[in-house]
Write a protein that holds these residues in place. Structure first.
Motif, mmCIF file in Angstrom:
data_model
loop_
_atom_site.group_PDB
_atom_site.id
_atom_site.type_symbol
_atom_site.label_atom_id
_atom_site.label_comp_id
_atom_site.label_asym_id
_atom_site.label_seq_id
_atom_site.Cartn_x
_atom_site.Cartn_y
_atom_site.Cartn_z
ATOM 1 N N LYS A 138 0.684 -1.207 0.058
ATOM 2 C CA LYS A 138 -0.033 0.116 -0.041
ATOM 3 C C LYS A 138 0.772 1.408 0.146
ATOM 4 C CE LYS A 138 -3.972 2.136 2.542
ATOM 5 N NZ LYS A 138 -4.761 2.073 3.585
ATOM 6 N N VAL A 139 1.387 1.899 -1.288
ATOM 7 C CA VAL A 139 2.118 2.782 -1.474
ATOM 8 C C VAL A 139 1.859 3.577 -2.736
ATOM 9 C CG1 VAL A 139 4.638 3.375 -2.015
ATOM 10 C CG2 VAL A 139 4.182 1.523 -0.411
ATOM 11 N N HIS A 170 -1.597 9.364 1.254
ATOM 12 C CA HIS A 170 -1.792 8.261 2.340
ATOM 13 C C HIS A 170 -2.733 8.825 3.482
ATOM 14 C CE1 HIS A 170 2.678 6.110 1.494
ATOM 15 N NE2 HIS A 170 1.242 5.948 0.186
ATOM 16 N N ALA A 171 -2.731 9.889 3.760
ATOM 17 C CA ALA A 171 -3.583 10.289 4.836
ATOM 18 C C ALA A 171 -4.916 10.642 4.424
ATOM 19 C CB ALA A 171 -2.873 11.814 5.353
ATOM 20 N N GLU A 179 -7.445 0.096 -4.829
ATOM 21 C CA GLU A 179 -7.716 1.225 -5.291
ATOM 22 C C GLU A 179 -6.595 2.214 -5.520
ATOM 23 O OE1 GLU A 179 -10.837 -0.528 -3.609
ATOM 24 O OE2 GLU A 179 -9.016 -0.488 -2.549
ATOM 25 N N TYR A 180 -5.304 2.037 -4.817
ATOM 26 C CA TYR A 180 -4.198 2.637 -4.968
ATOM 27 C C TYR A 180 -3.581 2.734 -6.436
ATOM 28 C CZ TYR A 180 -2.973 4.493 -0.215
ATOM 29 O OH TYR A 180 -2.961 5.135 0.727
ATOM 30 N N ASN A 181 -3.803 1.394 -6.686
ATOM 31 C CA ASN A 181 -3.291 0.808 -8.176
ATOM 32 C C ASN A 181 -4.234 1.389 -9.161
ATOM 33 O OD1 ASN A 181 -3.594 -0.673 -10.511
ATOM 34 N ND2 ASN A 181 -2.637 -2.506 -9.251
ATOM 35 N N GLU A 182 -5.626 1.574 -9.076
ATOM 36 C CA GLU A 182 -6.372 1.962 -9.917
ATOM 37 C C GLU A 182 -6.346 3.360 -10.008
ATOM 38 O OE1 GLU A 182 -8.430 1.576 -12.855
ATOM 39 O OE2 GLU A 182 -9.002 -0.110 -11.488
#
Length: 228
Positions: A138-139, A170-171, A179-182
């Motif tokens: 998760k980055v 991140h916050a 979702e980070y990927n998308e």
């Protein structure tokens, strides 16, 4: 003002799932993340096809090559001599985990990121792309499109560091790894197709709430808004 979560919802509604990052294996994804530095993805695809045709999309086989042998195989990606060295530097690191991302599963994300950033030729964007897309960490990946889109929206000032922008996402962003990927893929697509250096505000799903929107009939305004 739009929030980062609302922007995600609007972009997803506009473009749909992006199915990014393309790659048959996690290793191929990592190789692509290094090769795509300063070049279009089409060029990377050409190089990856060549490596696949030579049966070299296996870490041990690729690592057995010298930089002089590897460079011609990745010529379409530009700066191919430098990128050959970067790939081999990455493989030096990868060997420490037995050439297996699964063997790195127990390692802390912050430590992995620090290790990747210590590899000569891998910067924050490339390291985070490997962590997110190849390793499922998760980055949030920040790139030039992220800075452009969110500065125009007034969410960023435009002068923030890479790490400061990443901390903001991140916050504030509610999503997990998928979702980070998308989100990163959606931002890239929006930056390429609509929020260009000379933006196409008339086609933008975010335009109503964008303080930087311009009339496409006013070229002077468009140039002013897209400086930098």
């Amino acid at each position: 003002m739009l929030t980062v979560n609302r922007v995600y919802d609007l972009l997803l509604r506009e473009y749909g799932p992006q199915h990014w990052w393309p790659g048959r294996t996690d290793f191929e994804v990592a190789i692509g993340a290094i090769l795509t530095q300063s070049v279009s993805w089409k060029n990377v695809e050409s190089a990856i096809r060549t490596l696949r045709g030579e049966r070299l999309l296996h870490p041990r086989r690729l690592h057995a090559l010298g930089a002089r042998e590897l460079a011609p195989l990745i010529r379409p990606t530009g700066y191919f001599n430098q990128k050959a060295k970067k790939l081999l530097n990455f493989l030096d690191w990868f060997r420490g985990y037995g050439y297996s991302f699964a063997k790195a599963a127990g390692a802390d994300t912050a430590i992995l990121r620090e290790e990747l950033l210590a590899v000569n030729g891998i910067g924050p964007e490339t390291a985070d792309s490997i962590l997110l897309y190849a390793m499922g960490r998760k980055v949030f990946v920040v790139d030039a499109y992220t800075r452009r889109v969110f500065t125009r929206l007034g969410i960023l000032l435009g002068s923030e560091s890479y790490d400061a922008i990443q901390r903001m996402f991140h916050a504030r962003f509610r999503g997990g790894v998928p979702e980070y990927n998308e989100y990163h893929a959606l931002i890239v697509n929006h930056g390429k197709e609509v929020c260009r250096k000379r933006p196409l505000c008339g086609r933008c799903r975010l335009a109503r709430a964008c303080p930087s929107r311009v009339s496409e009939s006013d070229p002077a305004a468009s140039i002013t808004r897209t400086a930098g």
